[in-house]
Write a protein that holds these residues in place. Structure first.
Motif, PDB file in Angstrom:
ATOM      1  N   MET A   1      -3.199  -3.679   2.006  1.00  0.00           N
ATOM      2  CA  MET A   1      -4.772  -3.080   2.036  1.00  0.00           C
ATOM      3  C   MET A   1      -5.014  -2.268   3.353  1.00  0.00           C
ATOM      4  SD  MET A   1      -6.319  -3.299  -0.532  1.00  0.00           S
ATOM      5  CE  MET A   1      -4.574  -4.209  -1.309  1.00  0.00           C
ATOM      6  N   PRO A   2      -5.252  -1.214   3.351  1.00  0.00           N
ATOM      7  CA  PRO A   2      -5.305  -0.304   4.733  1.00  0.00           C
ATOM      8  C   PRO A   2      -6.440  -1.007   5.391  1.00  0.00           C
ATOM      9  CG  PRO A   2      -6.165   0.824   2.836  1.00  0.00           C
ATOM     10  CD  PRO A   2      -5.598  -0.466   2.288  1.00  0.00           C
ATOM     11  N   PRO A  85     -13.161  -2.919  -3.630  1.00  0.00           N
ATOM     12  CA  PRO A  85     -12.679  -1.855  -3.080  1.00  0.00           C
ATOM     13  C   PRO A  85     -13.394  -0.600  -3.436  1.00  0.00           C
ATOM     14  CG  PRO A  85     -11.002  -2.981  -4.333  1.00  0.00           C
ATOM     15  CD  PRO A  85     -12.249  -3.638  -4.660  1.00  0.00           C
ATOM     16  N   PRO A  89     -11.658   0.691   0.904  1.00  0.00           N
ATOM     17  CA  PRO A  89     -10.463   0.262   0.412  1.00  0.00           C
ATOM     18  C   PRO A  89     -10.107  -0.810   1.329  1.00  0.00           C
ATOM     19  CG  PRO A  89     -10.435   2.565   1.327  1.00  0.00           C
ATOM     20  CD  PRO A  89     -11.778   2.100   1.231  1.00  0.00           C
TER      21      PRO A  89
ATOM     22  N   ASN B  32      -9.576   5.035  -5.091  1.00  0.00           N
ATOM     23  CA  ASN B  32      -8.974   5.464  -3.673  1.00  0.00           C
ATOM     24  C   ASN B  32      -7.437   5.652  -3.750  1.00  0.00           C
ATOM     25  OD1 ASN B  32     -11.354   5.179  -1.875  1.00  0.00           O
ATOM     26  ND2 ASN B  32     -11.231   3.005  -2.442  1.00  0.00           N
ATOM     27  N   ILE B  35      -3.174   5.705  -1.193  1.00  0.00           N
ATOM     28  CA  ILE B  35      -3.469   5.086   0.080  1.00  0.00           C
ATOM     29  C   ILE B  35      -2.282   4.377   0.360  1.00  0.00           C
ATOM     30  CG2 ILE B  35      -5.886   5.287   0.289  1.00  0.00           C
ATOM     31  CD1 ILE B  35      -5.728   2.157  -1.112  1.00  0.00           C
ATOM     32  N   GLU B  36      -2.289   3.771   1.606  1.00  0.00           N
ATOM     33  CA  GLU B  36      -1.476   2.773   1.850  1.00  0.00           C
ATOM     34  C   GLU B  36      -1.025   1.738   0.988  1.00  0.00           C
ATOM     35  OE1 GLU B  36      -2.183   1.613   6.012  1.00  0.00           O
ATOM     36  OE2 GLU B  36      -0.846  -0.088   5.842  1.00  0.00           O
ATOM     37  N   GLN B  38       0.678  -2.220   0.473  1.00  0.00           N
ATOM     38  CA  GLN B  38       1.231  -3.222   0.949  1.00  0.00           C
ATOM     39  C   GLN B  38       3.017  -3.382   0.512  1.00  0.00           C
ATOM     40  OE1 GLN B  38      -0.772  -6.774  -0.248  1.00  0.00           O
ATOM     41  NE2 GLN B  38      -1.959  -7.059   1.522  1.00  0.00           N
ATOM     42  N   GLU B  50      -3.366  -0.099  -8.955  1.00  0.00           N
ATOM     43  CA  GLU B  50      -4.045  -1.363  -9.098  1.00  0.00           C
ATOM     44  C   GLU B  50      -5.401  -1.171  -9.739  1.00  0.00           C
ATOM     45  OE1 GLU B  50      -4.426  -3.382  -5.163  1.00  0.00           O
ATOM     46  OE2 GLU B  50      -6.500  -3.508  -5.875  1.00  0.00           O
ATOM     47  N   LEU B  88      -0.547   3.751  -3.080  1.00  0.00           N
ATOM     48  CA  LEU B  88      -1.030   2.874  -3.844  1.00  0.00           C
ATOM     49  C   LEU B  88      -2.281   3.641  -4.596  1.00  0.00           C
ATOM     50  CD1 LEU B  88      -1.925   0.242  -5.241  1.00  0.00           C
ATOM     51  CD2 LEU B  88      -3.405  -0.259  -3.106  1.00  0.00           C
ATOM     52  N   GLN B  90      -5.690   2.917  -6.055  1.00  0.00           N
ATOM     53  CA  GLN B  90      -6.561   1.577  -6.579  1.00  0.00           C
ATOM     54  C   GLN B  90      -7.769   2.180  -7.331  1.00  0.00           C
ATOM     55  OE1 GLN B  90      -8.590   0.277  -2.940  1.00  0.00           O
ATOM     56  NE2 GLN B  90      -7.820  -1.803  -3.213  1.00  0.00           N
TER      57      GLN B  90
END
Lengths: 299, 253
Positions: A1-2, A85, A89, B32, B35-36, B38, B50, B88, B90
């Motif tokens: 998760m950022p 989220p 996020p 979102n 994004i980064e 995990q 996700e 990712l 999400q």
């Protein structure tokens, strides 16, 4: 998760410098709330609050269960705050962040422990059956001021909610559906609301209802919960900065004015909604609520 | 019955969001991405997806987890995941309101809410400008037990009006959810209940007609199938509106 994106040093300095010059980024006065929009759903007990760009939706639901064995005369009331989220996020499902814990604790203190809701009124048969009331707080959009917005939404939803009517004959309980009997409002003893103050610049500057950027710069926060009669339900202080006792007293004065204003808005919206539902003016006849004053007995 | 209604980008914070109402369910979705991701979820040459489904009341149960799995598998084939390696995407879907008959349906049934979730997911991805390989439209079909003996399939049943009907079908007949892509090919078929292969084929054709039929543009068919509308046309309107809004700065027209 950022992680939640932190403000840059320049942005921080800019906000602080502006505050020292008595300017807020969105042009509000230091003790102004953001614009409040409150709407109710088609069902009872759904309140959608928008405070500036923050949006919180609260849904109240009820079911019949057995009361806790040590609290035979009380119904059950739980508040669930789970961030998704959707709000940011940085919120991960199933792993509560600090903000989430703080929010749930504050709501717990402000609404449950101040006994705003009369849980004895939710009891049907002592020790056997009671209503379990559940409030789900959904944060849809996060731009700071979650505590204030969630508290407004929760109180508005509780005031809007109607529970199904019941009748008890001995041990036999009949729960009537909405179509059979007009549902009954909850018995709320008072309506506590939260106002958050954020402190900057070593405690010299205090802001009401900070947005997310301001919250990230603030050094301390004071949350005052009170009802419109000026009764303080709880005061919470977060952050390392010491706050003067006189400043706290001042907070309660400012909070009282805000709470009275918010309470008026909620009241007004509730009346508008009741008018919208009351098609044909039959609501008064349908109501199964017991009259408070003793009616004169004829004869 | 009320036609499905969609609004794009009602929220400010997420990269894309949409609200959608269908079959009495109102759902808000937010995406979102990219994004980064995990480290443990990272895929070297494509995006991880996700999906979070959150019920209107209470916390998620195995039922929601199952829906999430169905949606993740479906969306992995729709999103051009190879365009976003090591990231990712999400997606969060929050159920805002359920029809009043929702509680009378068998509790294990996850199908009535599924089309609304799929269509919300699609609109959300569209609003978030995530690259997609095709369009997507989903619909619920109820096949009564006595199908063929005087009863017809019900496409997109309205839980408010035909609530008891839907409930009866959910208990006795078969419930099906079909999703179709832009070429009219089925990309998802979920069924439950009691039904035969002929029922299933009939339901599939009926769903295809609603999801991707463009035939009701001619006025004659409009009269015959006045109540039915094409999901694909609704989607096109939506995309058209969005493109017009985004392209306003060009100053065309």
């Amino acid at each position: 998760m950022p992680r939640e994106a932190e403000l840059s040093l320049n942005a921080r300095e800019f906000i602080l410098q502006a505050l020292r010059e008595n300017v807020r980024l969105d042009g509000r006065a230091f003790d102004d709330l953001r614009e409040l929009q409150l709407s109710f759903g088609d069902e009872y007990g759904v309140a959608d609050v928008r405070l500036g760009k923050t949006r919180v939706l609260v849904r109240i639901s009820v079911e019949v269960t057995t009361p806790f064995p040590d609290r035979k005369f009380d119904g059950i009331f739980t508040i669930s705050t789970e961030f998704s989220p959707m709000a940011s996020p940085a919120f991960e499902v199933g792993r509560p962040t600090e903000a989430e814990t703080l929010l749930s604790r504050l709501l717990e203190k402000a609404i449950r422990r101040s006994s705003a809701l009369d849980t004895e009124g939710l009891c049907i048969i002592a020790g056997l059956k009671c209503f379990a009331l559940r409030a789900d707080v959904h944060v849809l959009d996060h731009d700071g001021g979650l505590v204030d917005a969630a508290c407004i939404a929760l109180v508005a939803a509780l005031r809007h909610f109607r529970r199904p009517d019941v009748s008890v004959e001995g041990e036999k309980v009949t729960v009537y559906s909405i179509r059979e009997r007009e549902p009954v409002p909850l018995s709320l003893l008072h309506h506590p609301l939260c106002v958050t103050f954020s402190y900057f610049n070593g405690g010299e500057i205090a802001l009401v209802d900070a947005n997310l950027a301001e919250e990230q710069v603030s050094e301390a926060e004071v949350v005052v919960t009170m009802n419109r009669h000026g009764e303080v339900c709880q005061v919470a202080k977060y952050g390392g900065l010491p706050i003067d006792a006189l400043a706290l007293l001042n907070c309660t004065n400012v909070a009282l004015a805000k709470v009275q204003m918010l309470d008026k808005v909620i009241q007004q919206r509730l009346e508008e909604d009741a008018k919208r539902r009351d098609k044909g003016g039959l609501m008064a006849e349908l109501s199964a609520e017991n009259a408070r004053a003793n009616a004169a007995i004829p004869g | 019955m009320p036609a499905p209604k969609t609004t794009l980008n009602p929220l400010r914070r997420p990269d894309g969001s949409a609200t959608h109402s269908q079959n009495g369910y109102t759902i808000i979705g937010a995406v979102n991405g990219p994004i980064e991701v995990q480290r443990r979820d990272e895929i070297p040459d494509e995006a991880a997806i996700e999906v979070n489904v959150r019920p209107a009341t209470g916390v998620g149960s195995p039922k929601e987890r199952r829906i999430e799995q169905v949606l993740t598998t479906l969306l992995r084939n729709i999103i051009l995941t190879h365009d976003y390696p090591r990231t990712l995407i999400q997606l969060t879907l929050q159920i805002l309101s359920t029809p009043s008959t929702h509680s009378t349906l068998p509790s294990a049934s996850s199908l009535p809410v599924l089309p609304a979730l799929i269509n919300t997911a699609y609109a959300t991805l569209l609003a978030g400008s995530i690259r997609l390989s095709t369009t997507l439209a989903a619909v619920l079909v109820a096949v009564p037990k006595r199908f063929g003996k005087g009863e017809a399939v019900i496409v997109d049943p309205d839980p408010e009006e035909g609530g008891s009907e839907l409930e009866a079908v959910a208990r006795k007949g078969g419930l099906h959810v079909f999703a179709f892509d832009g070429r009219g090919e089925a990309v998802l078929a979920e069924s439950e209940g009691d039904f035969g292969i002929e029922d299933w084929e009939e339901a599939c054709e009926a769903a295809r007609g609603v999801c991707c039929g463009l035939q009701d543009e001619s006025p004659d068919v409009m009269e015959v199938e006045g109540a039915k509308r094409s999901m694909v046309r609704g989607l096109r309107e939506l995309v058209k509106g969005e493109v017009e809004k985004e392209g306003r700065w060009r100053g065309e027209g």
